[in-house]
Design a protein around this motif. Structure first.
Motif, mmCIF file in Angstrom:
data_model
loop_
_atom_site.group_PDB
_atom_site.id
_atom_site.type_symbol
_atom_site.label_atom_id
_atom_site.label_comp_id
_atom_site.label_asym_id
_atom_site.label_seq_id
_atom_site.Cartn_x
_atom_site.Cartn_y
_atom_site.Cartn_z
ATOM 1 N N CYS A 1 80.749 -15.388 14.878
ATOM 2 C CA CYS A 1 79.833 -14.256 14.845
ATOM 3 C C CYS A 1 79.145 -14.145 16.206
ATOM 4 O O CYS A 1 78.696 -15.138 16.770
ATOM 5 C CB CYS A 1 78.796 -14.442 13.740
ATOM 6 S SG CYS A 1 77.678 -13.033 13.571
ATOM 7 N N GLY B 1 73.486 -15.051 13.785
ATOM 8 C CA GLY B 1 74.659 -15.355 12.973
ATOM 9 C C GLY B 1 75.591 -16.371 13.603
ATOM 10 O O GLY B 1 76.730 -16.527 13.163
ATOM 11 N N ARG B 2 75.124 -17.054 14.616
ATOM 12 C CA ARG B 2 75.997 -17.999 15.334
ATOM 13 C C ARG B 2 76.403 -19.199 14.492
ATOM 14 O O ARG B 2 77.257 -19.971 14.893
ATOM 15 C CB ARG B 2 75.320 -18.451 16.622
ATOM 16 C CG ARG B 2 75.205 -17.308 17.610
ATOM 17 C CD ARG B 2 74.688 -17.750 18.939
ATOM 18 N NE ARG B 2 74.579 -16.589 19.824
ATOM 19 C CZ ARG B 2 73.663 -16.467 20.751
ATOM 20 N NH1 ARG B 2 72.789 -17.439 20.961
ATOM 21 N NH2 ARG B 2 73.615 -15.387 21.494
ATOM 22 N N GLU C 1 84.264 -15.949 10.792
ATOM 23 C CA GLU C 1 85.156 -15.271 9.851
ATOM 24 C C GLU C 1 86.569 -15.803 10.010
ATOM 25 O O GLU C 1 87.092 -15.895 11.122
ATOM 26 C CB GLU C 1 85.133 -13.769 10.084
ATOM 27 C CG GLU C 1 85.970 -13.008 9.080
ATOM 28 C CD GLU C 1 85.858 -11.500 9.206
ATOM 29 O OE1 GLU C 1 86.552 -10.817 8.431
ATOM 30 O OE2 GLU C 1 85.104 -11.004 10.069
ATOM 31 N N ARG D 1 77.902 -18.875 11.695
ATOM 32 C CA ARG D 1 78.992 -18.481 10.795
ATOM 33 C C ARG D 1 80.205 -17.973 11.579
ATOM 34 O O ARG D 1 80.105 -17.562 12.725
ATOM 35 C CB ARG D 1 78.529 -17.444 9.793
ATOM 36 C CG ARG D 1 78.226 -16.082 10.367
ATOM 37 C CD ARG D 1 77.765 -15.116 9.264
ATOM 38 N NE ARG D 1 77.583 -13.787 9.789
ATOM 39 C CZ ARG D 1 76.408 -13.236 10.087
ATOM 40 N NH1 ARG D 1 75.289 -13.916 9.890
ATOM 41 N NH2 ARG D 1 76.343 -11.999 10.550
ATOM 42 N N LYS E 1 76.437 -12.199 16.798
ATOM 43 C CA LYS E 1 75.011 -11.912 16.660
ATOM 44 C C LYS E 1 74.201 -13.196 16.847
ATOM 45 O O LYS E 1 74.583 -14.255 16.368
ATOM 46 C CB LYS E 1 74.726 -11.310 15.282
ATOM 47 C CG LYS E 1 75.405 -9.977 15.080
ATOM 48 C CD LYS E 1 75.202 -9.475 13.667
ATOM 49 C CE LYS E 1 75.969 -8.173 13.477
ATOM 50 N NZ LYS E 1 76.016 -7.774 12.084
#
Length: 174
Positions: A80, A85-86, A90, A88, A82
């Motif tokens: 991620c 959001g580091r 995907e 997480r 953001k």
């Protein structure tokens, strides 16, 4: 024959060709991977070229699995971007060439991916897959939890709409 898994920093033309072959074979089997069957060589070339660019920008990771120097499987991880959001990442396009499926390769790749993600400071992985696809059972078996479903999210080559299921897995702290 030992399975060797390693991150790819850059894709050689041969690796791009092998990955394209893997992806096309999985699509031909009915996997919902963002492409219709049949997929043109131009679509494959464009896709893997873009992936290669993202590898160079450190915005995507590919983990490749080899048996006897043959690239037989891969999985992608997108951190991620953001600031909040580091923690997480995907998971995308877990591919095992049909000739090598049902040998524990996907499970080994996912275990490696979890360790790799944790070393990057990630404590949460997310992914999506077509609802009702056999991949759902696999992701559940490797510890992912279904968090929801969106109806009519993707279409197949005949225009039929399908739902997508979202999964997550919390990893141990780094």
């Amino acid at each position: 024959m030992p399975l060797i898994i390693e991150p790819l920093a850059e894709l050689t033309p041969l690796q791009q060709q092998m990955l394209a072959s893997q992806l096309q074979a999985c699509i031909a089997q009915g996997a919902s991977l963002g492409f219709y069957h049949p997929t043109s060589d131009a679509h494959m070339t464009n896709y893997w070229s873009q992936v290669n660019t993202e590898l160079g920008q450190n915005t995507r990771v590919i983990l490749a699995a080899y048996l006897e120097q043959q690239l037989v499987a891969s999985v992608q991880l997108i951190p991620c971007k953001k600031q909040n959001g580091r923690h997480r990442g995907e998971v995308e396009k877990l591919l095992v060439h049909p000739d090598y499926q049902r040998q524990g390769i996907a499970q080994a790749l996912m275990q490696y991916l979890e360790t790799y993600a944790n070393q990057l400071g990630m404590t949460l992985l997310v992914l999506d897959t077509q609802s009702g696809d056999r991949s759902e059972l696999f992701y559940q078996a490797v510890g992912f939890t279904k968090s929801g479903e969106i109806p009519h999210f993707v279409s197949d080559s005949q225009g039929a709409m399908h739902a997508t299921s979202y999964y997550f897995k919390q990893l141990g702290s780094h």
